[in-house]
Design an enzyme around this catalytic site. Sequence first.
Site, PDB file in Angstrom:
ATOM      1  N   LYS A  48      -3.629  14.238 -34.634  1.00  0.00           N
ATOM      2  CA  LYS A  48      -4.116  13.147 -35.489  1.00  0.00           C
ATOM      3  C   LYS A  48      -4.719  13.802 -36.725  1.00  0.00           C
ATOM      4  O   LYS A  48      -5.854  14.255 -36.722  1.00  0.00           O
ATOM      5  CB  LYS A  48      -5.188  12.345 -34.734  1.00  0.00           C
ATOM      6  CG  LYS A  48      -5.290  10.885 -35.090  1.00  0.00           C
ATOM      7  CD  LYS A  48      -5.722  10.594 -36.515  1.00  0.00           C
ATOM      8  CE  LYS A  48      -7.184  10.830 -36.792  1.00  0.00           C
ATOM      9  NZ  LYS A  48      -7.506  10.736 -38.245  1.00  0.00           N
ATOM     10  N   THR A  93     -20.076  17.700 -37.917  1.00  0.00           N
ATOM     11  CA  THR A  93     -20.888  17.858 -36.710  1.00  0.00           C
ATOM     12  C   THR A  93     -21.173  16.512 -36.035  1.00  0.00           C
ATOM     13  O   THR A  93     -21.100  16.403 -34.803  1.00  0.00           O
ATOM     14  CB  THR A  93     -22.191  18.600 -37.070  1.00  0.00           C
ATOM     15  OG1 THR A  93     -21.828  19.930 -37.458  1.00  0.00           O
ATOM     16  CG2 THR A  93     -23.164  18.660 -35.915  1.00  0.00           C
ATOM     17  N   THR A 120     -19.358  13.740 -36.173  1.00  0.00           N
ATOM     18  CA  THR A 120     -18.118  13.275 -35.532  1.00  0.00           C
ATOM     19  C   THR A 120     -17.867  14.084 -34.267  1.00  0.00           C
ATOM     20  O   THR A 120     -17.450  13.532 -33.240  1.00  0.00           O
ATOM     21  CB  THR A 120     -16.904  13.440 -36.481  1.00  0.00           C
ATOM     22  OG1 THR A 120     -17.283  13.066 -37.790  1.00  0.00           O
ATOM     23  CG2 THR A 120     -15.729  12.609 -36.037  1.00  0.00           C
ATOM     24  N   GLU A 179     -14.835  22.793 -33.764  1.00  0.00           N
ATOM     25  CA  GLU A 179     -15.108  23.597 -34.970  1.00  0.00           C
ATOM     26  C   GLU A 179     -15.767  22.649 -35.951  1.00  0.00           C
ATOM     27  O   GLU A 179     -15.105  21.754 -36.492  1.00  0.00           O
ATOM     28  CB  GLU A 179     -13.797  24.132 -35.566  1.00  0.00           C
ATOM     29  CG  GLU A 179     -12.949  24.971 -34.620  1.00  0.00           C
ATOM     30  CD  GLU A 179     -13.473  26.373 -34.437  1.00  0.00           C
ATOM     31  OE1 GLU A 179     -14.406  26.763 -35.172  1.00  0.00           O
ATOM     32  OE2 GLU A 179     -12.980  27.081 -33.551  1.00  0.00           O
ATOM     33  N   CYS A 230     -15.270  24.795 -45.018  1.00  0.00           N
ATOM     34  CA  CYS A 230     -16.409  24.903 -44.099  1.00  0.00           C
ATOM     35  C   CYS A 230     -17.086  26.268 -44.198  1.00  0.00           C
ATOM     36  O   CYS A 230     -18.247  26.422 -43.843  1.00  0.00           O
ATOM     37  CB  CYS A 230     -15.946  24.644 -42.668  1.00  0.00           C
ATOM     38  SG  CYS A 230     -14.561  25.707 -42.202  1.00  0.00           S
ATOM     39  N   GLU A 257     -25.304  19.666 -44.850  1.00  0.00           N
ATOM     40  CA  GLU A 257     -24.014  20.085 -45.415  1.00  0.00           C
ATOM     41  C   GLU A 257     -23.605  19.120 -46.526  1.00  0.00           C
ATOM     42  O   GLU A 257     -23.500  17.917 -46.302  1.00  0.00           O
ATOM     43  CB  GLU A 257     -22.948  20.090 -44.311  1.00  0.00           C
ATOM     44  CG  GLU A 257     -21.633  20.678 -44.799  1.00  0.00           C
ATOM     45  CD  GLU A 257     -20.530  20.612 -43.745  1.00  0.00           C
ATOM     46  OE1 GLU A 257     -20.426  19.584 -43.051  1.00  0.00           O
ATOM     47  OE2 GLU A 257     -19.769  21.586 -43.635  1.00  0.00           O
TER      48      GLU A 257
HETATM   49  P1  NDP Z   1     -14.684  14.211 -39.998  1.00  0.00           P
HETATM   50  O1  NDP Z   1     -15.538  14.681 -38.888  1.00  0.00           O
HETATM   51  O2  NDP Z   1     -15.041  12.965 -40.697  1.00  0.00           O
HETATM   52  O3  NDP Z   1     -13.178  14.025 -39.510  1.00  0.00           O
HETATM   53  C1  NDP Z   1     -12.444  15.039 -38.865  1.00  0.00           C
HETATM   54  C2  NDP Z   1     -11.273  14.426 -38.120  1.00  0.00           C
HETATM   55  O4  NDP Z   1     -11.788  13.641 -37.034  1.00  0.00           O
HETATM   56  C3  NDP Z   1     -10.447  13.462 -38.971  1.00  0.00           C
HETATM   57  O5  NDP Z   1      -9.101  13.525 -38.583  1.00  0.00           O
HETATM   58  C4  NDP Z   1     -11.062  12.134 -38.612  1.00  0.00           C
HETATM   59  O6  NDP Z   1     -10.194  11.071 -38.876  1.00  0.00           O
HETATM   60  C5  NDP Z   1     -11.296  12.321 -37.123  1.00  0.00           C
HETATM   61  N1  NDP Z   1     -12.291  11.425 -36.528  1.00  0.00           N
HETATM   62  C6  NDP Z   1     -13.272  10.708 -37.136  1.00  0.00           C
HETATM   63  N2  NDP Z   1     -13.957   9.974 -36.228  1.00  0.00           N
HETATM   64  C7  NDP Z   1     -13.410  10.233 -35.009  1.00  0.00           C
HETATM   65  C8  NDP Z   1     -13.676   9.793 -33.683  1.00  0.00           C
HETATM   66  N3  NDP Z   1     -14.647   8.932 -33.407  1.00  0.00           N
HETATM   67  N4  NDP Z   1     -12.910  10.267 -32.679  1.00  0.00           N
HETATM   68  C9  NDP Z   1     -11.930  11.166 -32.929  1.00  0.00           C
HETATM   69  N5  NDP Z   1     -11.616  11.611 -34.171  1.00  0.00           N
HETATM   70  C10 NDP Z   1     -12.350  11.159 -35.198  1.00  0.00           C
HETATM   71  O7  NDP Z   1     -14.595  15.447 -40.994  1.00  0.00           O
HETATM   72  P2  NDP Z   1     -13.941  15.485 -42.402  1.00  0.00           P
HETATM   73  O8  NDP Z   1     -12.501  15.095 -42.289  1.00  0.00           O
HETATM   74  O9  NDP Z   1     -14.837  14.760 -43.353  1.00  0.00           O
HETATM   75  O10 NDP Z   1     -13.961  17.056 -42.714  1.00  0.00           O
HETATM   76  C11 NDP Z   1     -15.057  17.706 -43.232  1.00  0.00           C
HETATM   77  C12 NDP Z   1     -15.874  18.372 -42.155  1.00  0.00           C
HETATM   78  O11 NDP Z   1     -15.071  19.288 -41.419  1.00  0.00           O
HETATM   79  C13 NDP Z   1     -17.009  19.194 -42.707  1.00  0.00           C
HETATM   80  O12 NDP Z   1     -18.163  18.948 -41.956  1.00  0.00           O
HETATM   81  C14 NDP Z   1     -16.547  20.621 -42.501  1.00  0.00           C
HETATM   82  O13 NDP Z   1     -17.591  21.557 -42.395  1.00  0.00           O
HETATM   83  C15 NDP Z   1     -15.770  20.507 -41.247  1.00  0.00           C
HETATM   84  N6  NDP Z   1     -14.861  21.618 -41.120  1.00  0.00           N
HETATM   85  C16 NDP Z   1     -15.106  22.577 -40.185  1.00  0.00           C
HETATM   86  C17 NDP Z   1     -14.275  23.682 -40.082  1.00  0.00           C
HETATM   87  C18 NDP Z   1     -14.509  24.737 -39.048  1.00  0.00           C
HETATM   88  O14 NDP Z   1     -13.592  25.509 -38.808  1.00  0.00           O
HETATM   89  N7  NDP Z   1     -15.679  24.800 -38.422  1.00  0.00           N
HETATM   90  C19 NDP Z   1     -13.138  23.860 -40.979  1.00  0.00           C
HETATM   91  C20 NDP Z   1     -12.972  22.783 -41.919  1.00  0.00           C
HETATM   92  C21 NDP Z   1     -13.805  21.699 -41.979  1.00  0.00           C
HETATM   93  P3  NDP Z   1     -10.369  10.259 -40.247  1.00  0.00           P
HETATM   94  O15 NDP Z   1     -10.357  11.219 -41.369  1.00  0.00           O
HETATM   95  O16 NDP Z   1      -9.173   9.408 -40.232  1.00  0.00           O
HETATM   96  O17 NDP Z   1     -11.658   9.532 -40.122  1.00  0.00           O
END
Ligand code: NDP
Length: 476
Positions: free
Chosen positions: A174, A229, A231, A249, A283, A380
């Site tokens: 997804k 974090t 989410t 992650e 990130c 963040e």
């Molecule tokens: P989100 O947490 O908003 O979303 C991440 C993914 O989870 C998306 O595909 C999102 O879908 C999906 N999602 C959202 N809600 C749910 C749920 N309740 N159940 C299951 N899946 C869900 O993050 P962002 O997309 O905004 O990305 C940015 C974040 O990612 C930053 O905090 C960044 O630090 C982190 N990150 C961490 C990395 C690492 O390796 N540690 C690397 C890159 C980014 P949708 O977008 O459709 O809502």
Amino acid sequence: MAQQILNFIDGMFREPRDGIWIDDVNPATEEVIAGIPDSDSADIDDAVLAAKRAFPAWAATPAAERSRLLLRLADAIEKNLDELARLESIDSGKTLSLARRLDIPRAVANFRFFATAILHDASEAHVTDNAALNYTLRQPLGVVGLISPWNLPLYLLSWKIAPAIAAGNTCVAKPSELTPLTANRLAELSLEAGIPPGVINIVHGLGAKAGRALTRHDDVAAISFTGGTVTGAGVAANAAPRFKKLSLELGGKNPNIIFADADLDDAIATSVRSSFWNQGEICLCGSRIFVERSIHDTFVERFGAAARTLRVGDPLDDLTDLGALISAEHLQKVTRYIELAKEEGGAVVAGGRQVDRKGFFVEPTIITGLGTGCRVLQEEIFGPVVTVTPFDDEAEAIRFANSTRYGLSATIWTRDLQRAHRVAAVIDSGTVWINCWLLRDLRVPFGGMKESGVGREGGFESLRFFTEAKNVCVRL
Ligand code: NDP
């Protein structure tokens, strides 16, 4: 007319069952460029069922054959690098040049790396005196759920799909609903490469709907999630009671520590990248810069001058350094933090404003004068906004670095190697770079401490996550 993206289930492109679509917007122009399925649990059910049916044959496919197919997929991505980079740029706002240099080559590398890693994997044997021989079988888990964010869309999706299917699992992925285009192209390329139907399934849609359904599905054995974090905590709450294997992650607020004896030219040039690459939407960006007091003012002056030369604008222009932020909502979040920095007593020494043009653009922004307890140094921001704070000695630098709830990565700049090793050992973070940044070897463990994540991916850590270790004990 905008392109219509479809779900990829069982090797076929399908409309969402509920017939509802979401707009996909180009953040640099605010134009709708595609419609994507607003999938729900019925689409997830279809995808999981397809993955479940495909699993026995795929798991039984010899490693050499799985490897050959993954290598073909890597080749197909490489052959279409320019097109994929362009899709990534118009979908996410990142510069085309960065997508060409970083995102797409890394997706190719991910598939090549895990395609060949499985040819070199070996499991252990333990001889128990003269009584028994134990050996470890590492077996694929079944159907795995892969959830990835928008900032490095194909890069992070392939970081999950490649090890998952290399190890013999089938998957339902997804991607973020904000960046579906390269995932969709990957689905097409997987067909061209000959990956059997049902091995890779891609369901588009909202996290709270499609993502949530995936994390709660009883036939999904593991969830690998990259995202924020908050989410991640929700994902864990859904997956844990169903006893799924879980890899998280999550976010970061990474320290970039610069000691007075550092090679300042190198530290400044690299800090410009680690602060502002991909608009700070990585990130691993070093958003909290700590500089030894004796060189603090020089650093701020030179770093600020370098940041002011960066060009913000059309992501498709090769001369552009920073493209657009992902969405109007994210732009608002980032600019709110710049306002908060001022309210908290900070001084904006570079940037600080939204760019006056269509799209979601913010200037590279440097803030000084804030203490480590301020919200701007604790939360963040995930944009082109960094703080610079002076420190007096090594102990204070370590205290500052460890003063958040995050622990993803850290960078240390010094010519004193003993100090570098000493500080690296006590920094709360999953990765420490010394005199470099984002130098990644795909074999090393990758992940976060504290609220930056649970578990490790990368190299054999990924293959171990995507397999179950079974001990077989034979009496001698
Ligand atoms: P989100 O947490 O908003 O979303 C991440 C993914 O989870 C998306 O595909 C999102 O879908 C999906 N999602 C959202 N809600 C749910 C749920 N309740 N159940 C299951 N899946 C869900 O993050 P962002 O997309 O905004 O990305 C940015 C974040 O990612 C930053 O905090 C960044 O630090 C982190 N990150 C961490 C990395 C690492 O390796 N540690 C690397 C890159 C980014 P949708 O977008 O459709 O809502």
